[in-house]
Design a protein around this motif. Structure first.
Motif, PDB file in Angstrom:
ATOM      1  N   THR A 157      -1.343 -10.622 -10.336  1.00 56.35           N
ATOM      2  CA  THR A 157      -1.388  -9.592  -9.301  1.00 56.35           C
ATOM      3  C   THR A 157      -2.596  -8.711  -9.579  1.00 56.35           C
ATOM      4  N   TYR A 158      -3.060  -8.031  -8.531  1.00 62.44           N
ATOM      5  CA  TYR A 158      -4.205  -7.128  -8.630  1.00 62.44           C
ATOM      6  C   TYR A 158      -3.773  -5.746  -8.146  1.00 62.44           C
ATOM      7  N   LEU A 159      -4.190  -4.732  -8.867  1.00 65.13           N
ATOM      8  CA  LEU A 159      -3.859  -3.358  -8.498  1.00 65.13           C
ATOM      9  C   LEU A 159      -5.145  -2.564  -8.352  1.00 65.13           C
ATOM     10  N   ASN A 160      -5.352  -1.991  -7.172  1.00 65.12           N
ATOM     11  CA  ASN A 160      -6.497  -1.129  -6.920  1.00 65.12           C
ATOM     12  C   ASN A 160      -5.992   0.300  -6.766  1.00 65.12           C
ATOM     13  N   ALA A 161      -6.536   1.206  -7.551  1.00 65.34           N
ATOM     14  CA  ALA A 161      -6.173   2.629  -7.467  1.00 65.34           C
ATOM     15  C   ALA A 161      -7.406   3.413  -7.038  1.00 65.34           C
ATOM     16  N   GLY A 193      -1.997  -9.969  -4.226  1.00 69.39           N
ATOM     17  CA  GLY A 193      -2.113 -11.210  -4.969  1.00 69.39           C
ATOM     18  C   GLY A 193      -2.390 -12.367  -4.040  1.00 69.39           C
ATOM     19  N   TYR A 194      -2.687 -13.525  -4.641  1.00 72.41           N
ATOM     20  CA  TYR A 194      -3.072 -14.711  -3.883  1.00 72.41           C
ATOM     21  C   TYR A 194      -2.092 -15.847  -4.136  1.00 72.41           C
ATOM     22  N   LEU A 195      -1.980 -16.706  -3.141  1.00 72.65           N
ATOM     23  CA  LEU A 195      -1.142 -17.899  -3.252  1.00 72.65           C
ATOM     24  C   LEU A 195      -2.004 -19.141  -3.054  1.00 72.65           C
ATOM     25  N   ASN A 196      -2.034 -20.005  -4.051  1.00 74.96           N
ATOM     26  CA  ASN A 196      -2.674 -21.309  -3.939  1.00 74.96           C
ATOM     27  C   ASN A 196      -1.561 -22.340  -3.907  1.00 74.96           C
ATOM     28  N   TRP A 228       0.853  -1.200   0.000  1.00 75.58           N
ATOM     29  CA  TRP A 228       0.000   0.000   0.000  1.00 75.58           C
ATOM     30  C   TRP A 228       0.884   1.244   0.000  1.00 75.58           C
ATOM     31  N   TRP A 229       0.517   2.244  -0.823  1.00 77.26           N
ATOM     32  CA  TRP A 229       1.211   3.531  -0.830  1.00 77.26           C
ATOM     33  C   TRP A 229       0.261   4.601  -1.350  1.00 77.26           C
ATOM     34  N   VAL A 230       0.596   5.854  -1.121  1.00 73.75           N
ATOM     35  CA  VAL A 230      -0.278   6.955  -1.516  1.00 73.75           C
ATOM     36  C   VAL A 230       0.545   8.040  -2.194  1.00 73.75           C
ATOM     37  N   THR A 231       0.013   8.592  -3.285  1.00 75.46           N
ATOM     38  CA  THR A 231       0.682   9.661  -4.015  1.00 75.46           C
ATOM     39  C   THR A 231      -0.295  10.801  -4.263  1.00 75.46           C
ATOM     40  N   ASN A 232       0.250  11.923  -4.707  1.00 79.38           N
ATOM     41  CA  ASN A 232      -0.585  13.043  -5.141  1.00 79.38           C
ATOM     42  C   ASN A 232       0.093  13.743  -6.301  1.00 79.38           C
ATOM     43  N   ASP A 233      -0.661  14.552  -7.040  1.00 79.81           N
ATOM     44  CA  ASP A 233      -0.093  15.227  -8.214  1.00 79.81           C
ATOM     45  C   ASP A 233       0.141  16.715  -7.982  1.00 79.81           C
ATOM     46  N   ILE A 267      19.114  -8.552 -22.098  1.00 84.20           N
ATOM     47  CA  ILE A 267      17.770  -8.942 -21.704  1.00 84.20           C
ATOM     48  C   ILE A 267      17.601 -10.445 -21.937  1.00 84.20           C
ATOM     49  N   VAL A 268      17.058 -11.147 -20.943  1.00 82.08           N
ATOM     50  CA  VAL A 268      16.846 -12.585 -21.056  1.00 82.08           C
ATOM     51  C   VAL A 268      15.466 -12.835 -21.632  1.00 82.08           C
ATOM     52  N   GLY A 269      15.403 -13.537 -22.765  1.00 79.23           N
ATOM     53  CA  GLY A 269      14.130 -13.865 -23.386  1.00 79.23           C
ATOM     54  C   GLY A 269      13.496 -15.101 -22.778  1.00 79.23           C
ATOM     55  N   TYR A 270      12.234 -15.356 -23.158  1.00 78.46           N
ATOM     56  CA  TYR A 270      11.515 -16.514 -22.631  1.00 78.46           C
ATOM     57  C   TYR A 270      11.870 -17.803 -23.362  1.00 78.46           C
ATOM     58  N   GLY A 271      12.534 -17.714 -24.511  1.00 75.99           N
ATOM     59  CA  GLY A 271      12.878 -18.914 -25.258  1.00 75.99           C
ATOM     60  C   GLY A 271      11.692 -19.465 -26.018  1.00 75.99           C
ATOM     61  N   SER A 272      11.573 -20.784 -26.040  1.00 77.64           N
ATOM     62  CA  SER A 272      10.517 -21.441 -26.815  1.00 77.64           C
ATOM     63  C   SER A 272       9.144 -21.216 -26.191  1.00 77.64           C
ATOM     64  N   ASN A 273       8.150 -21.099 -27.061  1.00 72.96           N
ATOM     65  CA  ASN A 273       6.750 -20.971 -26.651  1.00 72.96           C
ATOM     66  C   ASN A 273       6.546 -19.893 -25.581  1.00 72.96           C
ATOM     67  N   PRO A 274       6.883 -18.661 -25.891  1.00 71.94           N
ATOM     68  CA  PRO A 274       6.760 -17.584 -24.894  1.00 71.94           C
ATOM     69  C   PRO A 274       5.303 -17.342 -24.509  1.00 71.94           C
ATOM     70  N   PRO A 275       5.065 -16.837 -23.317  1.00 69.86           N
ATOM     71  CA  PRO A 275       3.701 -16.617 -22.830  1.00 69.86           C
ATOM     72  C   PRO A 275       3.114 -15.307 -23.353  1.00 69.86           C
ATOM     73  N   ILE A 276       1.896 -15.042 -22.973  1.00 71.84           N
ATOM     74  CA  ILE A 276       1.229 -13.767 -23.233  1.00 71.84           C
ATOM     75  C   ILE A 276       1.043 -13.056 -21.898  1.00 71.84           C
ATOM     76  N   GLN A 277       1.297 -11.758 -21.863  1.00 71.50           N
ATOM     77  CA  GLN A 277       1.037 -10.947 -20.671  1.00 71.50           C
ATOM     78  C   GLN A 277      -0.234 -10.143 -20.906  1.00 71.50           C
ATOM     79  N   THR A 278      -1.210 -10.304 -20.012  1.00 67.14           N
ATOM     80  CA  THR A 278      -2.502  -9.646 -20.149  1.00 67.14           C
ATOM     81  C   THR A 278      -2.749  -8.701 -18.979  1.00 67.14           C
ATOM     82  N   ILE A 279      -3.358  -7.561 -19.263  1.00 71.39           N
ATOM     83  CA  ILE A 279      -3.834  -6.622 -18.246  1.00 71.39           C
ATOM     84  C   ILE A 279      -5.342  -6.481 -18.440  1.00 71.39           C
ATOM     85  N   THR A 280      -6.084  -6.733 -17.384  1.00 76.22           N
ATOM     86  CA  THR A 280      -7.545  -6.708 -17.450  1.00 76.22           C
ATOM     87  C   THR A 280      -8.101  -5.657 -16.502  1.00 76.22           C
TER      88      THR A 280
END
Length: 741
Positions: A574-578, A556-559, A528-533, A633-646
């Protein structure tokens, strides 16, 4: 349309100035310390060294013009022809037991500074010596003497009897040219001095003189300082080192947990205060930067209005809060208070830069600016966290709108660079701290003390809370997490009473963990942190701020034992609430909120991007099935994943599709101002991108490959928009970046 408030541009200029005008350093003296048109003719007044007596008077040793005294109001000057001492070339000056001692080219001189008038005397039997430096230990005055270019002996002088013991020194060790860094002693009565051109630190233990620290580093010695059992030393081409004289272990500044590579601390000057803290001054930047070290914690302090332009200085404490700082080769002495200059814009410490690391993600965030990078060029969103590959480089909140006078207000961070890509570290639209709640007609502010207080990220684990509850209920003592104990549930006076949410065990409205209270946890780990403009210089967008307070929660959660791959998915999320709060006084409209993201999926050179309209998501994917490594920069190599933001929620809700939170999606190209889809340059560029337009406010159109114009809200939706929401009902083929040409 959602409304928020802000105060006028005129008041903004005042607040922005407050940031850089925090009690500016005072340059001491009258015409003797003149930096005006006659300065070039006053080279003989170059400051060689300074001292402070017990009455807090400042004493100045001049290279060729005697001694100066400043009592806080008046300036006095003492010359050899008036005072009877033998030389106006003063090399060193110190305070001891009610007297000022000075090393000159022709003797040691001293004066009782409590007498009026002050009378200078030549210390007995020192007339024949060219004296370079002094230190006092156990009522003995130690002096390094010889000639201008060579130290030949160490003088040990009994101050009470004035008897002198001459200690010969091996001149082969000392070298042929003498420029001393400083001279001091430790708690065991050993004497130390550093010779810049002899490449080392020397030690006299009462019997012999040895080269205690040899030049194992490229370059010359610039400074050293003893703090308890630690001997700090700095070199012209290396970051400072700390030698533990008890264990013999040497640690570089780069190996310490608070090290911030944004700053270059080669060629530094090292000193300390009466609270046992060590100060390292960076002498190579256009402005002065200082680290104040207390055990394993540190603060970075920046003096943007002090330019020293030299590699030698003296830094000495005046009282508990003020210091004098001098620059050799310049006719300047500054009075400074480090607490007035805590530069929250550029410092990264283990308090304000922390990681979410509870599941398979390791995500770094700071208390200000954009998140998921280290502030200097290294990505910090690794999935899985045990890997060295990152999927995101940076992300930040952007927000903008118009007030009642139709003046644009906008805030948004990127790489802390503003318009100049060579100035990483000084361009921010958001800085730490909440805003005052204000009264009718009073604009919200954040003062320096509050911003420094909230220059922190609080990190809470579920285990912290479970331990706290168990031990509180059972009445057992235990280690309380510092972040749980200091949880920022309440703001200072004039700020909001309720900030970070907490469970109030005794229902008294006051956060007190000793009474069973604890932070309100999201997930299995939460930051948790707080900013202002308002407090920021606002030199990223260059626009007028909105007057908003933003409270962030990253969690975030751990299963630990997922039953299948679907149950394992939360371990990679991870989850971000603003929480955006309006603290200002003007209502205005046409407000747009946006999430700016620089997605580097491993090696970013072959990344594509797209959006999923039906899921309110956007994503990054590799251009082929192999992500190469390159350029460090280290790449993911074979079959790289997708990064999604929802987007799980947003201020925007489509009236026809209540689960659609993504109103626009487009991209711009980095490092180019020449095209209409290049980097934003002025405030309207940022706002146009927020609106889903190009920089010149031209609307985004669906790419047909022909002259046909079809307005669009989303770039590269693929096949995720079967209802053609983004083209307002106009049926179009699938649109992907990898097929768009």
């Amino acid at each position: 349309m959602k409304t928020i408030n802000v105060f006028s541009t005129a008041l903004l200029v005042l607040v922005s100035f407050t940031l850089f005008g925090q009690i500016q350093p005072i340059m001491i003296g009258d015409s003797i310390l003149d930096d005006g048109p006659n300065h070039d003719t006053l080279f003989n007044l170059s400051v060689k060294n300074i001292a402070v007596d017990d009455n807090q008077n400042l004493w100045i040793a001049y290279d060729k013009s005697g001694i100066g005294k400043f009592d806080g109001t008046n300036f006095f000057h003492y010359y050899s022809d008036e005072q009877g001492f033998l030389s106006d070339s003063v090399n060193f000056i110190l305070n001891y037991n009610g007297k000022i001692y000075a090393a000159t080219d022709s003797s040691i001189i001293c004066a009782d500074y409590n007498t009026n008038p002050i009378v200078w005397e030549v210390f007995a039997h020192t007339e024949e010596y060219f004296v370079h430096s002094l230190t006092v230990d156990d009522n003995y005055l130690y002096a390094l003497a010889g000639n201008k270019n060579r130290i030949t002996e160490l003088l040990k002088i009994n101050i009470s009897t004035e008897l002198i013991e001459n200690i010969e020194i091996d001149t082969c060790l000392v070298g042929n040219y003498t420029e001393l860094c400083n001279m001091t002693h430790d708690n065991n009565h050993n004497i130390y001095w550093g010779n810049k051109y002899a490449h080392g630190i020397f030690k006299y233990d009462g019997d012999t003189t040895i080269l205690f620290i040899e030049d194992n580093y490229v370059g010359t010695l610039t400074s050293f300082y003893i703090n308890g059992n630690d001997l700090w030393h700095s070199w012209s081409s290396q970051n400072p080192m700390k030698l533990d004289m008890t264990t013999g272990i040497t640690t570089s500044l780069e190996e310490m947990p608070f090290y911030d590579s944004n700053f270059n601390f080669k060629n530094s000057f090292i000193s300390g205060d009466n609270l046992g803290r060590t100060y390292i001054l960076n002498m190579t930047s256009p402005f002065l930067t200082m680290i104040r070290i207390d055990d394993n914690a540190a603060e970075y302090i920046s003096y943007r209005d002090v330019s020293l332009l030299t590699s030698s200085c003296s830094f000495i404490q005046k009282n508990d809060s003020q210091f004098y700082l001098s620059s050799f080769g310049k006719n300047r002495v500054y009075l400074i208070n480090p607490d007035d200059y805590a530069d929250i814009m550029t410092a990264f410490t283990n308090k304000n830069h922390k990681y979410f690391d509870r599941n398979q993600v390791r995500a770094g965030v700071r208390s200000h600016g954009s998140m998921f990078w280290d502030g200097e060029g290294k990505a910090e969103y690794a999935v899985p966290y045990t890997d060295t590959t990152n999927s995101l480089f940076a992300t930040a909140l952007w927000i903008g709108g118009y007030d009642q006078s139709h003046d644009l207000h906008i805030s948004g961070d990127r790489f802390s660079q503003g318009y100049d890509f060579n100035t990483i570290g000084n361009a921010y639209d958001f800085l730490p701290g909440p805003l005052t709640t204000g009264e009718t007609g009073v604009p919200a502010i954040c003062d320096t003390a509050t911003s420094i207080l909230f220059n922190k990220v609080w990190k809470i684990d579920r285990s912290d809370i479970l331990a706290h509850i168990s031990n509180f209920e059972n009445g057992t003592s235990y280690y309380v997490s510092p972040d749980l104990y200091s949880w920022p549930a309440h703001g200072p006076a004039r700020y909001a009473d309720n900030l970070a949410p907490f469970y109030d065990y005794d229902n008294d409205g006051i956060y007190n963990p000793a009474n069973g209270d604890y932070p309100e946890l999201k997930g299995d780990q939460m930051l948790w942190w707080v900013t202002n403009d308002i407090f920021a210089p606002h030199n990223e967008t260059g626009g007028t701020p909105l007057g908003i307070e933003v409270q962030y929660t990253l969690y975030g959660y751990l299963n630990e034992n997922p039953s299948d791959e679907w149950a394992d998915l939360p371990n990679y999320q991870t989850y971000l609430n603003a929480k955006i709060i309006n603290r200002s006084v003007n209502t205005y409209d046409s407000v747009f909120c946006g999430i700016w993201t620089d997605g580097d999926l491993g090696n970013a050179q072959d990344d594509y991007l797209g959006c999923d309209v039906s899921r309110s998501s956007y994503y990054f994917y590799n251009g082929d099935n192999f992500d190469e490594s390159g350029s460090g920069i280290v790449g993911y190599g074979s079959n790289p994943p997708i990064q999604t933001i929802t987007l799980l929620n947003s201020p925007y809700v489509n009236p026809n599709y209540e689960d659609l939170f993504l109103s626009k999606f487009l991209y711009f190209s980095n490092y180019t101002f020449s095209t209409n889809n290049g980097d934003p340059n002025i405030d309207t560029d940022y706002y146009n991108y927020l609106r889903g337009c190009w920089r010149d406010s031209t609307a985004l159109n669906y790419y047909t490959g022909t002259d046909e114009i079809i307005p669009a809200d989303y770039m590269f939706p693929g096949n995720s928009d079967p209802s053609f929401i983004g083209t307002h009902g106009v049926a179009v083929p699938e649109w992907w970046e990898y097929t768009s040409g």
